[in-house]
Design a protein around this motif. Structure first.
Motif, PDB file in Angstrom:
ATOM      1  N   ASN A  31      -4.667  20.748  62.544  1.00 53.23           N
ATOM      2  CA  ASN A  31      -6.331  20.636  62.522  1.00 53.23           C
ATOM      3  C   ASN A  31      -7.008  21.782  61.934  1.00 53.23           C
ATOM      4  O   ASN A  31      -6.353  22.691  61.093  1.00 53.23           O
ATOM      5  N   GLN A  33     -10.721  24.063  61.847  1.00 56.39           N
ATOM      6  CA  GLN A  33     -11.781  24.422  62.787  1.00 56.39           C
ATOM      7  C   GLN A  33     -12.781  25.099  62.119  1.00 56.39           C
ATOM      8  O   GLN A  33     -12.663  25.723  60.946  1.00 56.39           O
ATOM      9  N   TYR A  35     -15.987  28.163  62.597  1.00 51.73           N
ATOM     10  CA  TYR A  35     -16.428  29.350  63.252  1.00 51.73           C
ATOM     11  C   TYR A  35     -17.696  29.849  62.759  1.00 51.73           C
ATOM     12  O   TYR A  35     -17.904  29.842  61.615  1.00 51.73           O
ATOM     13  N   GLN A  37     -20.150  33.343  62.666  1.00 51.90           N
ATOM     14  CA  GLN A  37     -20.067  34.733  62.773  1.00 51.90           C
ATOM     15  C   GLN A  37     -21.403  35.498  62.748  1.00 51.90           C
ATOM     16  O   GLN A  37     -21.825  35.320  61.304  1.00 51.90           O
ATOM     17  N   ARG A  41     -20.065  41.011  63.831  1.00 56.43           N
ATOM     18  CA  ARG A  41     -19.604  40.622  65.245  1.00 56.43           C
ATOM     19  C   ARG A  41     -18.521  39.711  65.347  1.00 56.43           C
ATOM     20  O   ARG A  41     -17.979  39.287  64.345  1.00 56.43           O
ATOM     21  N   GLY A  42     -18.071  39.475  66.676  1.00 52.94           N
ATOM     22  CA  GLY A  42     -16.879  38.488  66.916  1.00 52.94           C
ATOM     23  C   GLY A  42     -17.291  37.089  66.270  1.00 52.94           C
ATOM     24  O   GLY A  42     -18.274  36.713  66.050  1.00 52.94           O
ATOM     25  N   LEU A  43     -16.210  36.100  66.363  1.00 47.78           N
ATOM     26  CA  LEU A  43     -16.431  34.805  65.737  1.00 47.78           C
ATOM     27  C   LEU A  43     -16.491  33.986  67.079  1.00 47.78           C
ATOM     28  O   LEU A  43     -15.829  34.390  67.856  1.00 47.78           O
ATOM     29  N   HIS A  45     -16.023  30.084  68.220  1.00 42.49           N
ATOM     30  CA  HIS A  45     -15.675  28.806  67.987  1.00 42.49           C
ATOM     31  C   HIS A  45     -16.900  27.432  67.879  1.00 42.49           C
ATOM     32  O   HIS A  45     -17.571  27.710  69.052  1.00 42.49           O
ATOM     33  N   LEU A  48     -13.204  21.653  66.563  1.00 43.38           N
ATOM     34  CA  LEU A  48     -12.005  21.492  65.992  1.00 43.38           C
ATOM     35  C   LEU A  48     -11.994  20.153  65.750  1.00 43.38           C
ATOM     36  O   LEU A  48     -12.288  19.166  66.512  1.00 43.38           O
ATOM     37  N   PHE A  88     -17.347  30.081  58.982  1.00 40.24           N
ATOM     38  CA  PHE A  88     -15.935  29.985  58.307  1.00 40.24           C
ATOM     39  C   PHE A  88     -15.007  28.787  58.837  1.00 40.24           C
ATOM     40  O   PHE A  88     -15.207  28.252  60.068  1.00 40.24           O
ATOM     41  N   LEU A 100      -4.159  30.911  62.676  1.00 42.81           N
ATOM     42  CA  LEU A 100      -5.342  30.514  61.693  1.00 42.81           C
ATOM     43  C   LEU A 100      -5.244  30.846  60.306  1.00 42.81           C
ATOM     44  O   LEU A 100      -5.278  32.154  60.457  1.00 42.81           O
ATOM     45  N   PHE A 102      -8.134  31.490  57.554  1.00 46.32           N
ATOM     46  CA  PHE A 102      -9.516  31.389  57.510  1.00 46.32           C
ATOM     47  C   PHE A 102      -9.783  31.517  55.850  1.00 46.32           C
ATOM     48  O   PHE A 102      -9.190  32.024  54.903  1.00 46.32           O
TER      49      PHE A 102
END
Lengths: 112, 112
Positions: A31, A33, A35, A37, A41-43, A45, A48, A88, A100, A102
């Motif tokens: 798959n 995906q 994302y 950001q 900071r954090g990613l 989702h 997908l 991303f 994953l 990236f």
């Protein structure tokens, strides 16, 4: 190593315009995906798409996948200033492997 | 329902020292993955833990090690720190049977 490569690296648009980002990858995937950001900071989702799917929608997001060309695109319609972020693509290779890989990301700037 | 939490948020170390980063996964998630993100790059997969065992590993040296506890929380340890280890370290958890990752806000490590 980076599997996916996003294009363009940076994109600046006006609010209300559409933003399109592209991703290319090298190996067979289970798959793909996308994302988002916000700076440092954090990613988060976004969506997908499985290898047997060609298109998927979620709100203002539309993702396409072309496994013959090993490429994907993310379209954000009617962009807002709050969409400003890095985006991303990430690929999951094989079945059962949830690591994953990236890409290097597209930095999107939406001007109000 | 708390999301993925990481600690500490920021830390500064000197070359040669050791560091431990901690992660609590989202409730109901049994798999924890760690990623390293250098400035301006996409995240790179370090390793993944499931059932307290390292299931997959990326291209990182043995100086990087980890652990998963019975409550699914996890630690990332880095020994003999190098300047190049300066990065944002992201923890991500995932529920059974899905490919989607839920990321924490990261631990920003600076090595001087």
């Amino acid at each position: 190593s980076q599997q996916g490569e996003e294009d363009p690296q940076a994109l600046s648009i006006q609010e209300g315009e559409n933003a399109t980002m592209n991703c290319s990858y090298k190996t067979s995937i289970n798959n793909l995906q996308w994302y988002r950001q916000n700076s440092g900071r954090g990613l988060v989702h976004l969506i997908l798409i499985r290898s047997n799917e060609r298109e998927k929608h979620s709100g203002r997001l539309r993702v396409t996948l072309d496994t013959s060309k090993k490429s994907s695109s993310l379209l954000i319609t009617a962009s807002r200033a709050a969409d400003t972020a890095s985006y991303f693509c990430a690929t999951e290779e094989g079945t059962g492997r949830r690591a994953l890989t990236f890409g290097s990301g597209t930095r999107l700037q939406v001007q109000p | 329902d708390a999301g993925v939490t990481q600690s500490p948020t920021h830390l500064i170390k000197t070359r040669g020292q050791q560091v431990t980063l901690r992660c609590s996964p989202k409730s109901g998630h049994d798999t924890v993955s760690w990623y390293q993100q250098a400035l301006g790059q996409g995240p790179q997969f370090i390793f993944q833990y499931y059932e307290e065992e390292e299931r997959q590993r990326g291209n990182f040296p043995d100086r990087f090690s980890g652990h998963q506890f019975p409550n699914y929380s996890s630690e990332l340890n880095v020994n003999a720190l190098l300047l190049g280890d300066s990065a944002l370290y992201l923890c991500a958890s995932s529920p059974p049977n899905t490919g989607e990752l839920f990321f924490g806000e990261g631990s920003r490590l600076t090595v001087l």
